[in-house]
Design a protein around this motif. Structure first.
Motif, short mmCIF file in Angstrom:
data_model
loop_
_atom_site.label_atom_id
_atom_site.label_comp_id
_atom_site.label_asym_id
_atom_site.label_seq_id
_atom_site.Cartn_x
_atom_site.Cartn_y
_atom_site.Cartn_z
N ASP A 16 0.66 -1.07 -0.08
CA ASP A 16 -0.02 0.02 -0.39
C ASP A 16 1.33 1.34 -0.38
OD1 ASP A 16 -2.34 -1.38 -0.40
OD2 ASP A 16 -2.55 -1.44 2.42
N ASP A 17 2.42 1.03 0.46
CA ASP A 17 2.42 2.65 0.71
C ASP A 17 3.78 2.29 -0.30
OD1 ASP A 17 2.03 3.00 3.12
OD2 ASP A 17 4.11 1.92 4.37
N LEU A 18 3.55 1.63 -2.17
CA LEU A 18 4.14 1.45 -3.27
C LEU A 18 3.18 2.41 -4.37
CD1 LEU A 18 6.66 0.95 -4.28
CD2 LEU A 18 5.73 -1.79 -4.71
N ASP A 19 3.32 3.46 -4.10
CA ASP A 19 2.26 3.90 -5.92
C ASP A 19 3.46 4.13 -7.06
OD1 ASP A 19 0.68 5.19 -3.79
OD2 ASP A 19 1.50 6.92 -3.70
N VAL A 20 2.53 3.08 -7.84
CA VAL A 20 3.36 2.55 -8.89
C VAL A 20 3.14 3.94 -9.98
CG1 VAL A 20 4.04 1.20 -11.31
CG2 VAL A 20 3.58 0.15 -8.64
N LEU A 21 3.82 4.30 -10.90
CA LEU A 21 3.69 5.90 -11.67
C LEU A 21 2.58 4.53 -12.57
CD1 LEU A 21 6.25 6.56 -13.25
CD2 LEU A 21 6.10 7.26 -11.39
N ALA A 22 1.55 5.27 -13.40
CA ALA A 22 0.35 5.73 -14.07
C ALA A 22 0.63 4.90 -15.33
CB ALA A 22 -0.38 6.92 -14.23
N ASP A 23 1.73 5.66 -15.88
CA ASP A 23 2.93 5.16 -17.61
C ASP A 23 4.61 5.34 -16.57
OD1 ASP A 23 3.23 4.46 -19.82
OD2 ASP A 23 3.12 6.56 -20.66
N PRO A 24 4.64 4.26 -16.43
CA PRO A 24 6.22 3.95 -16.41
C PRO A 24 6.64 3.01 -17.38
CG PRO A 24 4.72 2.00 -15.19
CD PRO A 24 3.57 3.24 -16.23
N ALA A 25 6.31 2.95 -18.46
CA ALA A 25 6.69 2.50 -19.71
C ALA A 25 7.98 3.45 -20.08
CB ALA A 25 6.08 2.85 -20.70
N ASP A 26 8.62 4.25 -19.63
CA ASP A 26 9.90 4.97 -20.19
C ASP A 26 10.50 4.88 -19.08
OD1 ASP A 26 11.91 6.34 -21.71
OD2 ASP A 26 11.02 8.34 -22.09
N PRO A 27 11.95 4.05 -18.91
CA PRO A 27 12.91 4.51 -17.49
C PRO A 27 13.66 6.19 -17.39
CG PRO A 27 12.63 2.55 -18.38
CD PRO A 27 11.41 2.98 -19.12
N ALA A 28 13.55 7.02 -18.52
CA ALA A 28 13.94 8.33 -19.25
C ALA A 28 13.31 9.05 -18.20
CB ALA A 28 14.54 8.46 -20.40
N ARG A 29 12.03 8.64 -17.74
CA ARG A 29 10.70 9.68 -17.21
C ARG A 29 10.43 9.06 -15.83
NH1 ARG A 29 8.23 13.04 -21.10
NH2 ARG A 29 6.18 12.65 -19.76
N TRP A 30 10.94 8.67 -15.52
CA TRP A 30 10.77 7.80 -13.71
C TRP A 30 11.35 9.15 -13.36
CZ3 TRP A 30 13.05 2.08 -13.69
CH2 TRP A 30 12.66 1.70 -14.65
N PRO A 31 10.98 9.37 -12.08
CA PRO A 31 11.49 10.60 -10.46
C PRO A 31 12.36 9.92 -10.89
CG PRO A 31 9.29 8.87 -10.46
CD PRO A 31 9.39 9.28 -11.42
N ALA A 32 13.41 11.27 -10.34
CA ALA A 32 14.68 10.81 -9.08
C ALA A 32 13.86 10.24 -7.98
CB ALA A 32 14.85 12.52 -8.52
N ALA A 33 14.56 9.55 -7.38
CA ALA A 33 14.40 8.62 -5.62
C ALA A 33 14.45 9.74 -4.67
CB ALA A 33 15.27 7.49 -5.46
N ARG A 34 15.30 11.05 -5.60
CA ARG A 34 15.07 11.75 -4.19
C ARG A 34 14.46 13.10 -4.64
NH1 ARG A 34 17.69 10.11 0.95
NH2 ARG A 34 18.94 8.90 0.79
#
Length: 368
Positions: free
Chosen positions: A350-368
């Motif tokens: 429940d604490d893990l929010d997956v991106l709605a559209d994670p298809a492109d790794p280059a567009r993932w948000p920064a972890a910090r």
């Protein structure tokens, strides 16, 4: 699945593999090399003879013939951009910040990965000739934190000979280096170890389609090594964010994998209660492992996954006392597992929010 190794070794994508895993590479490669060497001694002798035939002269420390090498920078999602050289190697790495820069890798790597722990960082990739159950081919680059002994390097890796012997060689970027040679193959230097910063060691090993002779493999290893730097830190990118109590935990390790075409990938984190716990060996840590994988199956089911036994948020899921796997969340496989630690895997999910559209790794948000 009961351990992190079970989770990582289960990444058998239905399509082209997207999970070159250093732990699996090391364990599997060493077992296979040992088995092949002792079960087929005659065949190995023939191979050694053939290798010596194509490279009859030991060209000496650090000297290699002019060999045309094809390659390019690795996936920028996995390594730090070259900005400013770090003035020194730290005594501890932040698993959410990448500082390892690898500027060149050989052509023919079909999958790549980056792993960051508190005491080491690594980049690795499988070669196109790699086959599960067969040939182990690829590249592994590892840098240790300052003060860590060379014995911290794993005892096996792609391109690292069994019973490797040290031989003097030219410096790497002006720093002392040694070849890790195969004593049975004259002139071999498919692995290099060098002091990349005062009191800090790095190692490159390679076996693959761009190194079909000992001289070619040695040239690849050196070119990769000369491209390695520790640089200014930048946050890793992940296809999910953490919330709630899980976001308060300390990261002990991060692992991101991407296929050559960028369509198949995976990312996971090991999380612990205290900073001190993060420095313990993986198998001894009291940890929560969470992650998200995308593979060729539309729901990102893995071939080794057990059948679902429950429904979570409308998705098929598999739950046990310590782990939870949920399929087809934004087209991905999401998992949480407690190891050597009591906890509720459903609460961690429940604490893990997956991106709605994670298809492109280059567009993932920064972890910090």
């Amino acid at each position: 699945m009961n351990t992190i190794e079970d989770l990582r070794n289960a990444l058998d994508y239905a399509g082209p593999a997207a999970s070159p895993d250093v732990g699996a590479i090391i364990a599997r490669g060493r077992r296979r090399r040992r088995a092949r060497r002792y079960a087929a001694a005659g065949g190995v002798a023939a191979v050694v003879a053939a290798l010596v035939a194509v490279n009859p002269l030991d060209t000496g420390p650090g000297v290699h013939p002019d060999i045309e090498l094809n390659g390019s920078p690795p996936d920028p999602v996995l390594v730090a951009a070259m900005t400013t050289d770090a003035s020194d190697a730290p005594e501890r790495f932040d698993p959410l910040v990448r500082t390892l820069h690898v500027g060149w890798v050989p052509a023919g790597l079909k999958d790549e990965q980056a792993e960051i722990g508190t005491t080491e960082q690594s980049f690795a990739g499988f070669d196109v000739g790699w086959a599960d159950g067969g040939t182990d081919l690829g590249l592994v680059v590892t840098v240790l934190a300052r003060g860590r002994p060379v014995t911290d390097f794993a005892g096996g890796a792609l391109g690292l000979p069994m019973d490797a012997k040290e031989r003097s060689t030219d410096d790497v970027n002006g720093r002392p280096a040694v070849c890790l040679t195969d004593p049975a193959v004259r002139g071999s230097c498919s692995a290099l170890r060098w002091e990349y910063a005062p009191g800090a060691w790095a190692r490159v090993s390679y076996a693959g389609s761009s190194g079909r002779t000992p001289a070619a493999a040695a040239a690849v290893a050196r070119k990769v090594a000369e491209s390695v730097r520790l640089t200014a830190g930048e946050p890793i990118r992940l296809p999910f964010t953490l919330t709630g109590a899980t976001a308060e935990l300390y990261p002990a390790r991060s692992l991101v994998r991407v296929s050559a075409d960028g369509k198949l990938w995976g990312a996971d984190l090991c999380l612990v209660d205290t900073a001190a716990e993060a420095d313990r060996p993986s198998g001894e840590r009291r940890q929560l492992v969470v992650g998200v994988d995308k593979n060729a199956d539309p729901g990102s089911r893995l071939g080794r996954d057990d059948a679902p036994n429950t429904i979570v948020d409308g998705h098929d899921a598999r739950r046990s006392a310590t782990s939870l796997v949920v399929w087809n969340v934004s087209g991905t496989r999401v998992f949480s597992e407690f190891q050597n630690l009591d906890g509720d895997p459903a609460a961690a999910y429940d604490d893990l929010d997956v991106l709605a559209d994670p298809a492109d790794p280059a567009r993932w948000p920064a972890a910090r």
